[in-house]
Motif scaffolding. Structure first.
Motif, PDB file in Angstrom:
ATOM      1  N   UNK A 158       9.679  -5.338  19.977  1.00  0.00           N
ATOM      2  CA  UNK A 158       9.106  -4.177  19.301  1.00  0.00           C
ATOM      3  C   UNK A 158       9.494  -4.216  17.830  1.00  0.00           C
ATOM      4  N   UNK A 159       8.515  -3.942  16.972  1.00  0.00           N
ATOM      5  CA  UNK A 159       8.709  -3.847  15.520  1.00  0.00           C
ATOM      6  C   UNK A 159       8.290  -2.448  15.101  1.00  0.00           C
ATOM      7  N   UNK A 160       9.080  -1.803  14.259  1.00  0.00           N
ATOM      8  CA  UNK A 160       8.752  -0.464  13.756  1.00  0.00           C
ATOM      9  C   UNK A 160       8.915  -0.433  12.246  1.00  0.00           C
ATOM     10  N   UNK A 161       7.898   0.088  11.569  1.00  0.00           N
ATOM     11  CA  UNK A 161       7.970   0.286  10.132  1.00  0.00           C
ATOM     12  C   UNK A 161       8.761   1.551   9.843  1.00  0.00           C
ATOM     13  N   UNK A 162       9.481   1.557   8.732  1.00  0.00           N
ATOM     14  CA  UNK A 162      10.161   2.763   8.280  1.00  0.00           C
ATOM     15  C   UNK A 162       9.230   3.658   7.470  1.00  0.00           C
ATOM     16  N   UNK A 163       8.046   3.134   7.109  1.00  0.00           N
ATOM     17  CA  UNK A 163       7.084   3.920   6.342  1.00  0.00           C
ATOM     18  C   UNK A 163       6.477   5.028   7.202  1.00  0.00           C
ATOM     19  N   UNK A 164       6.098   6.111   6.562  1.00  0.00           N
ATOM     20  CA  UNK A 164       5.424   7.199   7.273  1.00  0.00           C
ATOM     21  C   UNK A 164       4.039   6.729   7.726  1.00  0.00           C
ATOM     22  N   UNK A 165       3.537   7.233   8.837  1.00  0.00           N
ATOM     23  CA  UNK A 165       2.185   6.863   9.280  1.00  0.00           C
ATOM     24  C   UNK A 165       1.141   7.250   8.239  1.00  0.00           C
ATOM     25  N   UNK A 166       0.059   6.501   8.220  1.00  0.00           N
ATOM     26  CA  UNK A 166      -1.039   6.814   7.288  1.00  0.00           C
ATOM     27  C   UNK A 166      -1.667   8.150   7.675  1.00  0.00           C
ATOM     28  N   UNK A 167      -2.079   8.907   6.677  1.00  0.00           N
ATOM     29  CA  UNK A 167      -2.744  10.186   6.933  1.00  0.00           C
ATOM     30  C   UNK A 167      -4.132   9.932   7.493  1.00  0.00           C
ATOM     31  N   UNK A 168      -4.574  10.827   8.379  1.00  0.00           N
ATOM     32  CA  UNK A 168      -5.905  10.665   8.976  1.00  0.00           C
ATOM     33  C   UNK A 168      -6.973  11.176   8.072  1.00  0.00           C
TER      34      UNK A 168
END
Length: 81
Positions: free
Chosen positions: A71-81
């Motif tokens: 599993x890989x996880x970004x520390x960036x916030x998810x993109x806005x919809x």
């Protein structure tokens, strides 16, 4: 590495570089092992465009080490919809 090779080649062709921390956390217990580490992705100018962490779980099966979870996880916030 055959699984990741094309993706890494595409990143390089696009001017991006993926680097893992040189000090991963490694461990083992019985037939299980794990690797936990952080990563960064930089653009051509050297600016960090992504950073995060990953965990790879390995198991000894039929006398060979095999990746059974990754599993890989970004520390960036998810993109806005």
């Amino acid at each position: 590495m055959a699984l990741f090779g094309p993706g890494v080649a595409d990143m390089k062709a696009g001017g991006f570089a993926l680097a893992a921390s040189p000090t991963p956390d490694l461990g083992a217990s019985g037939d299980l092992g794990w690797i936990w580490n952080t990563f960064t992705v930089k653009d051509k100018a050297g600016a960090t465009v992504d950073a995060g962490k990953y965990l790879t779980l390995l198991a000894r099966r039929d006398g060979r080490g095999r990746i059974i979870r990754d599993i890989w996880n970004s520390d960036n916030a998810p993109a806005a919809n």
